[in-house]
Design a protein around this motif. Structure first.
Motif, PDB file in Angstrom:
ATOM      1  N   ASN A  23       2.155   6.705  -6.831  1.00  0.00           N
ATOM      2  CA  ASN A  23       1.433   7.508  -7.314  1.00  0.00           C
ATOM      3  C   ASN A  23       1.628   8.928  -7.044  1.00  0.00           C
ATOM      4  O   ASN A  23       1.343   9.830  -7.741  1.00  0.00           O
ATOM      5  CB  ASN A  23      -0.169   7.546  -6.517  1.00  0.00           C
ATOM      6  CG  ASN A  23      -0.920   6.277  -7.222  1.00  0.00           C
ATOM      7  OD1 ASN A  23      -0.729   5.896  -8.309  1.00  0.00           O
ATOM      8  ND2 ASN A  23      -1.760   5.672  -6.220  1.00  0.00           N
ATOM      9  N   ALA A  24       2.376   9.285  -5.970  1.00  0.00           N
ATOM     10  CA  ALA A  24       2.627  10.659  -5.550  1.00  0.00           C
ATOM     11  C   ALA A  24       3.962  11.203  -6.765  1.00  0.00           C
ATOM     12  O   ALA A  24       3.911  12.192  -7.243  1.00  0.00           O
ATOM     13  CB  ALA A  24       3.471  10.636  -4.104  1.00  0.00           C
ATOM     14  N   LEU A  25       4.803  10.206  -6.897  1.00  0.00           N
ATOM     15  CA  LEU A  25       6.118  10.522  -7.986  1.00  0.00           C
ATOM     16  C   LEU A  25       5.345  10.736  -9.126  1.00  0.00           C
ATOM     17  O   LEU A  25       5.877  11.366 -10.004  1.00  0.00           O
ATOM     18  CB  LEU A  25       6.984   9.225  -7.795  1.00  0.00           C
ATOM     19  CG  LEU A  25       7.752   9.223  -6.562  1.00  0.00           C
ATOM     20  CD1 LEU A  25       8.461   7.893  -6.837  1.00  0.00           C
ATOM     21  CD2 LEU A  25       8.509  10.382  -6.302  1.00  0.00           C
ATOM     22  N   LYS A  26       4.445   9.920  -9.587  1.00  0.00           N
ATOM     23  CA  LYS A  26       3.747  10.321 -10.933  1.00  0.00           C
ATOM     24  C   LYS A  26       2.949  11.617 -11.168  1.00  0.00           C
ATOM     25  O   LYS A  26       3.041  12.386 -12.095  1.00  0.00           O
ATOM     26  CB  LYS A  26       2.602   9.347 -11.225  1.00  0.00           C
ATOM     27  CG  LYS A  26       3.020   7.666 -11.555  1.00  0.00           C
ATOM     28  CD  LYS A  26       1.884   6.913 -11.618  1.00  0.00           C
ATOM     29  CE  LYS A  26       2.721   5.569 -11.983  1.00  0.00           C
ATOM     30  NZ  LYS A  26       1.226   4.548 -11.909  1.00  0.00           N
ATOM     31  N   SER A  27       2.794  12.298 -10.026  1.00  0.00           N
ATOM     32  CA  SER A  27       1.987  13.452  -9.884  1.00  0.00           C
ATOM     33  C   SER A  27       2.958  14.573  -9.917  1.00  0.00           C
ATOM     34  O   SER A  27       2.598  15.891  -9.862  1.00  0.00           O
ATOM     35  CB  SER A  27       0.973  13.487  -8.788  1.00  0.00           C
ATOM     36  OG  SER A  27       1.738  13.762  -7.488  1.00  0.00           O
ATOM     37  N   LEU A  28       4.367  14.410  -9.908  1.00  0.00           N
ATOM     38  CA  LEU A  28       5.421  15.621  -9.793  1.00  0.00           C
ATOM     39  C   LEU A  28       5.460  16.007 -11.383  1.00  0.00           C
ATOM     40  O   LEU A  28       5.512  15.647 -12.038  1.00  0.00           O
ATOM     41  CB  LEU A  28       6.714  14.977  -9.406  1.00  0.00           C
ATOM     42  CG  LEU A  28       6.515  14.513  -8.030  1.00  0.00           C
ATOM     43  CD1 LEU A  28       8.167  13.778  -7.554  1.00  0.00           C
ATOM     44  CD2 LEU A  28       6.446  15.451  -7.009  1.00  0.00           C
ATOM     45  N   ASP A  74       0.906  -1.284  -0.044  1.00  0.00           N
ATOM     46  CA  ASP A  74       0.110  -0.174   0.106  1.00  0.00           C
ATOM     47  C   ASP A  74       0.789   1.274  -0.038  1.00  0.00           C
ATOM     48  O   ASP A  74       0.570   2.182  -0.639  1.00  0.00           O
ATOM     49  CB  ASP A  74      -0.930  -0.185   1.306  1.00  0.00           C
ATOM     50  CG  ASP A  74      -2.102  -0.932   1.138  1.00  0.00           C
ATOM     51  OD1 ASP A  74      -2.396  -1.477  -0.038  1.00  0.00           O
ATOM     52  OD2 ASP A  74      -2.575  -1.374   2.299  1.00  0.00           O
ATOM     53  N   GLU A  75       1.863   1.504   0.878  1.00  0.00           N
ATOM     54  CA  GLU A  75       2.811   2.257   0.730  1.00  0.00           C
ATOM     55  C   GLU A  75       3.592   2.429  -0.255  1.00  0.00           C
ATOM     56  O   GLU A  75       3.702   3.607  -0.950  1.00  0.00           O
ATOM     57  CB  GLU A  75       3.818   2.238   1.794  1.00  0.00           C
ATOM     58  CG  GLU A  75       3.184   2.394   3.354  1.00  0.00           C
ATOM     59  CD  GLU A  75       4.089   2.073   4.333  1.00  0.00           C
ATOM     60  OE1 GLU A  75       4.132   2.547   5.205  1.00  0.00           O
ATOM     61  OE2 GLU A  75       5.095   0.758   4.221  1.00  0.00           O
ATOM     62  N   PHE A  76       4.027   1.510  -0.958  1.00  0.00           N
ATOM     63  CA  PHE A  76       4.544   1.571  -2.549  1.00  0.00           C
ATOM     64  C   PHE A  76       3.448   2.080  -3.334  1.00  0.00           C
ATOM     65  O   PHE A  76       3.910   3.089  -4.380  1.00  0.00           O
ATOM     66  CB  PHE A  76       5.017   0.226  -2.969  1.00  0.00           C
ATOM     67  CG  PHE A  76       5.693   0.070  -4.363  1.00  0.00           C
ATOM     68  CD1 PHE A  76       7.045   0.901  -4.403  1.00  0.00           C
ATOM     69  CD2 PHE A  76       4.968  -0.193  -5.279  1.00  0.00           C
ATOM     70  CE1 PHE A  76       7.584   0.873  -5.622  1.00  0.00           C
ATOM     71  CE2 PHE A  76       5.539   0.046  -6.556  1.00  0.00           C
ATOM     72  CZ  PHE A  76       7.070   0.207  -6.819  1.00  0.00           C
ATOM     73  N   ARG A  77       2.442   1.914  -3.408  1.00  0.00           N
ATOM     74  CA  ARG A  77       1.420   2.253  -4.418  1.00  0.00           C
ATOM     75  C   ARG A  77       1.073   3.835  -4.227  1.00  0.00           C
ATOM     76  O   ARG A  77       1.261   4.609  -4.914  1.00  0.00           O
ATOM     77  CB  ARG A  77       0.199   1.445  -4.202  1.00  0.00           C
ATOM     78  CG  ARG A  77      -1.005   2.093  -5.187  1.00  0.00           C
ATOM     79  CD  ARG A  77      -2.466   1.248  -5.040  1.00  0.00           C
ATOM     80  NE  ARG A  77      -3.014   1.288  -3.799  1.00  0.00           N
ATOM     81  CZ  ARG A  77      -2.913   0.421  -2.746  1.00  0.00           C
ATOM     82  NH1 ARG A  77      -2.603  -0.733  -3.211  1.00  0.00           N
ATOM     83  NH2 ARG A  77      -3.672   0.671  -1.626  1.00  0.00           N
ATOM     84  N   ASP A  78       1.043   4.324  -2.821  1.00  0.00           N
ATOM     85  CA  ASP A  78       0.886   5.796  -2.447  1.00  0.00           C
ATOM     86  C   ASP A  78       2.281   6.568  -3.118  1.00  0.00           C
ATOM     87  O   ASP A  78       2.098   7.412  -3.490  1.00  0.00           O
ATOM     88  CB  ASP A  78       0.754   5.679  -1.056  1.00  0.00           C
ATOM     89  CG  ASP A  78      -0.382   5.352  -0.731  1.00  0.00           C
ATOM     90  OD1 ASP A  78      -1.476   5.061  -1.509  1.00  0.00           O
ATOM     91  OD2 ASP A  78      -0.541   5.188   0.650  1.00  0.00           O
ATOM     92  N   LEU A  79       3.446   5.905  -2.868  1.00  0.00           N
ATOM     93  CA  LEU A  79       4.805   6.668  -3.043  1.00  0.00           C
ATOM     94  C   LEU A  79       4.905   6.468  -4.636  1.00  0.00           C
ATOM     95  O   LEU A  79       4.943   7.602  -5.638  1.00  0.00           O
ATOM     96  CB  LEU A  79       5.725   5.745  -3.035  1.00  0.00           C
ATOM     97  CG  LEU A  79       7.326   6.055  -3.396  1.00  0.00           C
ATOM     98  CD1 LEU A  79       7.596   7.475  -2.936  1.00  0.00           C
ATOM     99  CD2 LEU A  79       8.192   4.927  -2.899  1.00  0.00           C
TER     100      LEU A  79
END
Length: 61
Positions: A56-61, A49-54
């Motif tokens: 997703n956050a990196l894709k939005s940069l 779950d933390e990897f998925r959140d990470l």
């Protein structure tokens, strides 16, 4: 956690000339990271779950 059988992958954008990268391995219930220059060194383990959140956050940069 025993990571001796983990299959480590480098980023697809890594090149032979640039050996400074992070490797990742998916193991049951976690995602593991290590420095490609120091495969025997420390590893960082995070939940899927933390990897998925990470990711997703990196894709939005």
């Amino acid at each position: 956690m025993d990571l001796s059988r983990a299959v480590w992958r480098k980023a697809s954008r890594s090149t032979v000339q640039n050996d400074s990268c992070v490797e990742v391995a998916g193991v049951p219930k976690v995602v593991a990271f290590r420095d490609s220059k120091d495969p025997g060194g420390p590893k960082l383990l995070i939940s899927q779950d933390e990897f998925r959140d990470l990711a997703n956050a990196l894709k939005s940069l």
